[in-house]
Motif scaffolding. Structure first.
Motif, PDB file in Angstrom:
ATOM      1  N   LYS A 147     -33.242  -1.543 -55.577  1.00 58.20           N
ATOM      2  CA  LYS A 147     -32.962  -0.863 -56.838  1.00 58.20           C
ATOM      3  C   LYS A 147     -31.944  -1.607 -57.692  1.00 58.20           C
ATOM      4  O   LYS A 147     -31.600  -1.169 -58.787  1.00 58.20           O
ATOM      5  CB  LYS A 147     -32.467   0.559 -56.571  1.00 58.20           C
ATOM      6  N   ASN A 148     -31.436  -2.733 -57.180  1.00 55.59           N
ATOM      7  CA  ASN A 148     -30.418  -3.506 -57.902  1.00 55.59           C
ATOM      8  C   ASN A 148     -29.189  -2.674 -58.243  1.00 55.59           C
ATOM      9  O   ASN A 148     -28.699  -2.697 -59.372  1.00 55.59           O
ATOM     10  CB  ASN A 148     -30.998  -4.119 -59.177  1.00 55.59           C
ATOM     11  N   THR A 149     -28.691  -1.932 -57.276  1.00 60.83           N
ATOM     12  CA  THR A 149     -27.513  -1.107 -57.505  1.00 60.83           C
ATOM     13  C   THR A 149     -26.473  -1.305 -56.421  1.00 60.83           C
ATOM     14  O   THR A 149     -26.800  -1.647 -55.274  1.00 60.83           O
ATOM     15  CB  THR A 149     -27.876   0.388 -57.575  1.00 60.83           C
ATOM     16  N   VAL A 150     -25.242  -1.076 -56.803  1.00 63.83           N
ATOM     17  CA  VAL A 150     -24.108  -1.063 -55.877  1.00 63.83           C
ATOM     18  C   VAL A 150     -23.355   0.234 -56.132  1.00 63.83           C
ATOM     19  O   VAL A 150     -23.149   0.615 -57.290  1.00 63.83           O
ATOM     20  CB  VAL A 150     -23.177  -2.253 -56.102  1.00 63.83           C
ATOM     21  N   ALA A 151     -22.974   0.904 -55.077  1.00 59.52           N
ATOM     22  CA  ALA A 151     -22.293   2.186 -55.209  1.00 59.52           C
ATOM     23  C   ALA A 151     -20.925   2.134 -54.550  1.00 59.52           C
ATOM     24  O   ALA A 151     -20.695   1.353 -53.615  1.00 59.52           O
ATOM     25  CB  ALA A 151     -23.136   3.295 -54.600  1.00 59.52           C
ATOM     26  N   LEU A 152     -20.044   2.977 -55.047  1.00 62.01           N
ATOM     27  CA  LEU A 152     -18.734   3.159 -54.422  1.00 62.01           C
ATOM     28  C   LEU A 152     -18.509   4.663 -54.270  1.00 62.01           C
ATOM     29  O   LEU A 152     -18.313   5.369 -55.259  1.00 62.01           O
ATOM     30  CB  LEU A 152     -17.621   2.543 -55.268  1.00 62.01           C
ATOM     31  N   GLN A 153     -18.620   5.135 -53.049  1.00 64.54           N
ATOM     32  CA  GLN A 153     -18.357   6.540 -52.756  1.00 64.54           C
ATOM     33  C   GLN A 153     -16.867   6.708 -52.508  1.00 64.54           C
ATOM     34  O   GLN A 153     -16.310   6.054 -51.618  1.00 64.54           O
ATOM     35  CB  GLN A 153     -19.154   6.983 -51.522  1.00 64.54           C
ATOM     36  N   MET A 154     -16.238   7.568 -53.289  1.00 62.98           N
ATOM     37  CA  MET A 154     -14.794   7.738 -53.206  1.00 62.98           C
ATOM     38  C   MET A 154     -14.486   9.171 -52.782  1.00 62.98           C
ATOM     39  O   MET A 154     -14.822  10.116 -53.501  1.00 62.98           O
ATOM     40  CB  MET A 154     -14.145   7.424 -54.554  1.00 62.98           C
TER      41      MET A 154
END
Length: 125
Positions: free
Chosen positions: A76-83
């Motif tokens: 999906k060409n995404t990077v996530a940051l769960q905070m």
């Protein structure tokens, strides 16, 4: 060329959670390691988290270890940051960035080749 757009910032109370997402466009996204940085008013930009191009290696600043999680979805060409467990000191503009060394982990902002425009995260006490 890689274009990056961050979303997901906002206002949250201390102890709450937010999930930032970085959408990348450009056919070479999978070649790049990715990182999240943040910059608070009057402070220098600092490394928050990084992930290798394969997603197999992750890196965190000591101040967020155990609370933040970085992940990427190459399809999906995404990077996530769960905070999670956010603190007032997490308040900053958060940026995602792409690094040409696929191993990832660089904490030096100057080595990152592409940057998003940033998204504001505000944690109230």
């Amino acid at each position: 060329q890689v274009q990056l757009v961050e979303t997901g910032g906002g206002l949250v109370q201390a102890g709450g959670s937010l999930r930032l997402s970085c959408a990348a466009s450009g056919r070479t996204f999978s070649d790049y390691a990715m990182g999240w940085f943040r910059q608070a008013p009057g402070k220098e930009r600092e490394f928050v988290a990084g992930i290798s191009s394969s997603g197999s290696a992750t890196y965190y600043a000591q101040s967020v270890k155990g609370r933040f999680t970085i992940s990427r979805d190459t399809a999906k060409n995404t990077v996530a940051l769960q905070m999670n467990s956010l603190k007032p000191e997490d308040t900053a503009v958060y940026y995602c960035a792409a690094h040409p060394n696929p191993l990832g982990g660089s904490r030096i902002s100057a080595g990152y080749e592409y940057w998003g425009q940033g998204t504001q995260v505000t944690v109230s006490s």
